[in-house]
Design a protein around this motif. Structure first.
Motif, short mmCIF file in Angstrom:
data_model
loop_
_atom_site.label_atom_id
_atom_site.label_comp_id
_atom_site.label_asym_id
_atom_site.label_seq_id
_atom_site.Cartn_x
_atom_site.Cartn_y
_atom_site.Cartn_z
N VAL A 25 41.16 20.33 79.01
CA VAL A 25 42.17 20.04 80.02
C VAL A 25 42.90 18.75 79.65
CG1 VAL A 25 42.56 19.46 82.46
CG2 VAL A 25 40.82 21.15 81.84
N ARG A 57 44.26 24.00 78.95
CA ARG A 57 44.92 23.93 80.25
C ARG A 57 45.61 22.58 80.43
NH1 ARG A 57 39.67 26.11 83.59
NH2 ARG A 57 39.57 28.15 82.56
N ALA A 59 47.05 19.86 83.30
CA ALA A 59 46.77 19.48 84.68
C ALA A 59 47.77 18.45 85.18
CB ALA A 59 45.37 18.92 84.80
N SER A 79 48.57 27.37 80.76
CA SER A 79 47.86 27.47 82.03
C SER A 79 48.04 26.12 82.70
CB SER A 79 46.38 27.78 81.77
OG SER A 79 45.67 27.82 82.97
N HIS A 81 47.99 23.63 86.04
CA HIS A 81 47.28 23.48 87.30
C HIS A 81 47.73 22.22 88.02
CE1 HIS A 81 44.48 26.71 86.18
NE2 HIS A 81 44.74 26.28 84.95
N SER A 83 46.01 19.98 89.57
CA SER A 83 45.13 18.82 89.41
C SER A 83 44.11 19.09 88.31
CB SER A 83 44.39 18.53 90.72
OG SER A 83 43.48 19.57 90.99
N ALA A 86 41.47 21.39 89.74
CA ALA A 86 41.90 22.79 89.74
C ALA A 86 41.85 23.39 88.34
CB ALA A 86 43.30 22.91 90.34
N ALA A 87 42.22 22.58 87.35
CA ALA A 87 42.19 23.06 85.96
C ALA A 87 40.76 23.33 85.49
CB ALA A 87 42.87 22.05 85.04
#
Length: 90
Positions: A25, A57, A59, A79, A81, A83, A86-87
């Motif tokens: 992330v 991901r 974030a 992808s 997200h 936050s 959330a990621a």
């Protein structure tokens, strides 16, 4: 002495992909500027991660980063997200 932030980010991301975590992330909350070089770094890291089975991901992209992702259409390959939490959940 000038610090090349992009080179440092590339080195860190390459190293992290090499560790092969299940999920990587990138927290973009405090990134206030994103140009084509930074976008290419994120895209290249996504490809490198994908090649070794690491889910990549993004974030909490700041508004400037979100705008670049939207203008270039890159948000469809990431992808993204709201936050880090959330990621991490996915």
């Amino acid at each position: 002495m000038e610090i090349d932030i992009l080179a440092l980010a590339e080195e860190a991301l390459t190293s992290l992909v090499g560790v092969r975590p299940p999920v990587l992330v990138v927290d973009l909350e405090r990134v206030g500027f994103c140009d084509s070089c930074a976008l290419n770094l994120l895209l290249g890291t996504r490809l490198s991660a994908q090649a070794v089975g690491v889910e990549f991901r993004l974030a909490a992209p700041a508004s400037a980063v979100r705008r670049v992702l939207e203008l270039t259409g890159a948000q469809v390959v990431f992808s993204v997200h709201a936050s880090v939490r959330a990621a991490l959940v996915g």
